[in-house]
Design an enzyme around this catalytic site. Structure first.
Site, PDB file in Angstrom:
ATOM      1  N   HIS A   1      23.867  26.567 -35.350  1.00  0.00           N
ATOM      2  CA  HIS A   1      23.569  25.149 -35.154  1.00  0.00           C
ATOM      3  C   HIS A   1      23.404  24.553 -36.556  1.00  0.00           C
ATOM      4  O   HIS A   1      22.976  25.256 -37.485  1.00  0.00           O
ATOM      5  CB  HIS A   1      22.258  25.042 -34.371  1.00  0.00           C
ATOM      6  CG  HIS A   1      21.847  23.650 -33.994  1.00  0.00           C
ATOM      7  ND1 HIS A   1      21.270  22.788 -34.886  1.00  0.00           N
ATOM      8  CD2 HIS A   1      21.922  22.986 -32.824  1.00  0.00           C
ATOM      9  CE1 HIS A   1      21.003  21.646 -34.279  1.00  0.00           C
ATOM     10  NE2 HIS A   1      21.392  21.739 -33.026  1.00  0.00           N
TER      11      HIS A   1
ATOM     12  N   ASP B   1      17.012  31.942 -36.117  1.00  0.00           N
ATOM     13  CA  ASP B   1      16.907  30.694 -35.369  1.00  0.00           C
ATOM     14  C   ASP B   1      16.731  31.066 -33.893  1.00  0.00           C
ATOM     15  O   ASP B   1      17.684  31.452 -33.219  1.00  0.00           O
ATOM     16  CB  ASP B   1      18.186  29.864 -35.590  1.00  0.00           C
ATOM     17  CG  ASP B   1      18.208  28.607 -34.729  1.00  0.00           C
ATOM     18  OD1 ASP B   1      17.331  28.453 -33.852  1.00  0.00           O
ATOM     19  OD2 ASP B   1      19.119  27.784 -34.922  1.00  0.00           O
TER      20      ASP B   1
ATOM     21  N   GLN C   1      17.192  28.946 -29.023  1.00  0.00           N
ATOM     22  CA  GLN C   1      17.750  29.196 -27.692  1.00  0.00           C
ATOM     23  C   GLN C   1      17.323  30.555 -27.145  1.00  0.00           C
ATOM     24  O   GLN C   1      17.778  30.957 -26.073  1.00  0.00           O
ATOM     25  CB  GLN C   1      19.290  29.114 -27.737  1.00  0.00           C
ATOM     26  CG  GLN C   1      19.838  27.776 -28.159  1.00  0.00           C
ATOM     27  CD  GLN C   1      19.598  26.675 -27.120  1.00  0.00           C
ATOM     28  OE1 GLN C   1      19.200  26.931 -25.984  1.00  0.00           O
ATOM     29  NE2 GLN C   1      19.828  25.437 -27.515  1.00  0.00           N
TER      30      GLN C   1
ATOM     31  N   LYS D   1      12.476  22.809 -25.811  1.00  0.00           N
ATOM     32  CA  LYS D   1      13.507  23.599 -25.122  1.00  0.00           C
ATOM     33  C   LYS D   1      12.894  24.663 -24.227  1.00  0.00           C
ATOM     34  O   LYS D   1      13.593  25.426 -23.582  1.00  0.00           O
ATOM     35  CB  LYS D   1      14.437  24.261 -26.138  1.00  0.00           C
ATOM     36  CG  LYS D   1      15.296  23.269 -26.925  1.00  0.00           C
ATOM     37  CD  LYS D   1      16.270  24.002 -27.807  1.00  0.00           C
ATOM     38  CE  LYS D   1      16.854  23.136 -28.897  1.00  0.00           C
ATOM     39  NZ  LYS D   1      17.783  22.116 -28.418  1.00  0.00           N
TER      40      LYS D   1
ATOM     41  N   CYS E   1      26.314  20.072 -32.332  1.00  0.00           N
ATOM     42  CA  CYS E   1      25.742  20.311 -33.670  1.00  0.00           C
ATOM     43  C   CYS E   1      26.186  21.665 -34.211  1.00  0.00           C
ATOM     44  O   CYS E   1      25.401  22.388 -34.841  1.00  0.00           O
ATOM     45  CB  CYS E   1      24.213  20.233 -33.655  1.00  0.00           C
ATOM     46  SG  CYS E   1      23.599  18.673 -33.064  1.00  0.00           S
TER      47      CYS E   1
END
Ligand code: 7TS
Length: 405
Positions: free
Chosen positions: A117, A194, A197, A220, A359
């Site tokens: 991302h 990261d 998700q 999220k 993104c």
């Protein structure tokens, strides 16, 4: 089969026909989260860390209690090493700016993947430009997964950072985190994960992953917007300069210099988003009650069904790995139909999906497309939502084949 009934989500309860399939962008909010935020403002609101009065002490306690609960959810034993930020973007900028400027110099190398991302790409790219360091991009396998052999060839004595997504927001690919961490540590680099998700969808124990930094966003994972986390190793956080300066993050402010507060305050300048932290803690508690294995099983069922049924429609191209190797994300295109047109048609059936580059423009270039449609699933979705998606895609295909004829 449903992990959490729609009735627990006021927005979904108020719109029974709405099929919300954009949880990778942001999730809907359960009543317990909204109640926790309201309860904080109604009963305990004051500026944490500042007042000597009982109400401020209560606000401080709730903010700290929220940190402890989120840390427990993420498998972080030392909760002082969990910094509250605005979200993943801020967390990763904090690392690239604060750790990066102190540790990356001319000729050093930063390794990212082609699946990032922009939040885990642009900060490193800009750091590399500023420092005349080299940004190296690990290309992906055909199914979008990270190939460890390929990654190995990029690493060397100049590698300072290996940054990667635990789960791709476009392809849903799940990275082999421990192996990546071992490779990074093998050359003396830090591993920056990261987790935006991953935290909402997988059982994550940050301490066990061995990563040096881990970032995630509250919104999220059923929490409110404007709150997220950065987890870092204590020795790295202690050695890093602050990211932002101002109130609360200082120890002493002399006329000509200042010294810094202890962790986590050193990285939390200004009035903290205490209500957001309280809301996120309520979301973490709820996910813990459901059980992350149950969340994963639920999503796997949905994504598997959607994958099989969409793949069977002529002209549908699905990007990324087989359903058993992905989280609850499905990116696809339907013939020549522009994803934005597809999303607009699906919207007319009350189906919300995202269309665009998500993104992740470097990844789009490698997929050879400018955009995809993306459906993403979460705890409130069920089989009827998959039906609505499939029916909507079939209707769109039908519509466009008539236009094309
Ligand atoms: N990293 C990943 C893997 C993401 O999916 C996102 C947001 C971010 C970082 C940034 O998170 P933020 O909370 O700071 O914005 N992803 C998406 C998406 O896929 N669609 O909308 C936002």
């Amino acid at each position: 089969m449903m992990s959490l009934p729609r009735s627990e989500f006021p927005l979904l309860a108020a719109s029974p026909r709405l099929v919300y399939l954009d949880s990778a962008a942001t999730t809907q909010k359960p009543r317990v989260v909204l109640d926790a935020i309201r309860d904080f403002y109604e009963n305990d609101n004051a500026n944490p860390h500042r007042g000597a009065y009982e109400l401020s002490v209560r606000a401080t306690r709730r903010y700290h209690d929220a940190r402890a609960r989120v840390a427990a959810f993420l498998g972080v034993r030392d909760s002082d090493c969990l910094i509250f930020t605005r979200g993943t973007t801020e967390s990763l900028n904090l690392v690239a700016s604060s750790w990066g400027r102190a540790n990356v110099g001319a000729g050093d190398e930063i390794v990212v993947t082609a699946a990032e991302h922009h939040a885990n790409f642009v900060p490193w790219q800009q750091l590399a430009l500023e420092r005349t360091a080299r940004l190296r991009i690990c290309e992906l396998e055909a199914d979008g997964s990270i190939d460890l052999d390929r990654l190995r060839t990029l690493l060397g004595s100049r590698t300072r950072v290996v940054a990667f997504p635990y789960v791709s927001n476009v392809l849903g690919t799940i990275a082999p985190v421990r192996e990546i961490v071992d490779l990074a540590h093998g050359v003396g680099a830090i591993a920056v994960c990261d987790g935006a998700q991953a935290a909402p969808h997988l059982s994550v124990c940050v301490d066990d992953l061995g990563v040096d930094f881990f970032a995630a966003s509250g919104h999220k994972m059923l929490g409110p917007t404007g709150i997220g986390v950065l987890v870092g190793r204590r020795y790295l956080l202690d050695a890093m300069p602050p990211f932002m300066t101002g109130g609360d993050m200082i120890e002493f402010v002399e006329d000509d210099h200042s010294t810094w507060n202890r962790l986590p305050h050193k990285f939390e300048a200004g009035t903290p988003n205490a209500a957001g932290a309280v809301g996120l803690a309520a979301a973490a508690d709820l996910l813990q009650r459901i059980g992350m294995d149950a969340v994963r099983t639920h999503e796997r069922g949905l994504v598997n069904a959607a994958y099989q049924r969409l793949a069977a429609i002529e002209g549908v191209r699905i990007y990324g790995p087989a359903p058993e190797h992905r989280s609850g994300v499905l990116s696809f295109n339907v013939g020549d139909v522009h994803p934005h047109d597809l999303a607009t048609i699906l919207d007319s059936y009350h189906v919300c999906i995202r269309a665009g580059h998500h993104c992740a423009q470097p990844l789009m270039r490698r997929l050879g497309v400018s955009a995809t449609a993306r459906a993403s699933f979460y705890v409130y979705n069920d089989d009827a939502d998959v039906d609505a998606l499939v029916n909507g895609v079939m209707a769109a295909r039908e519509m466009f084949s008539r236009v094309g004829a």
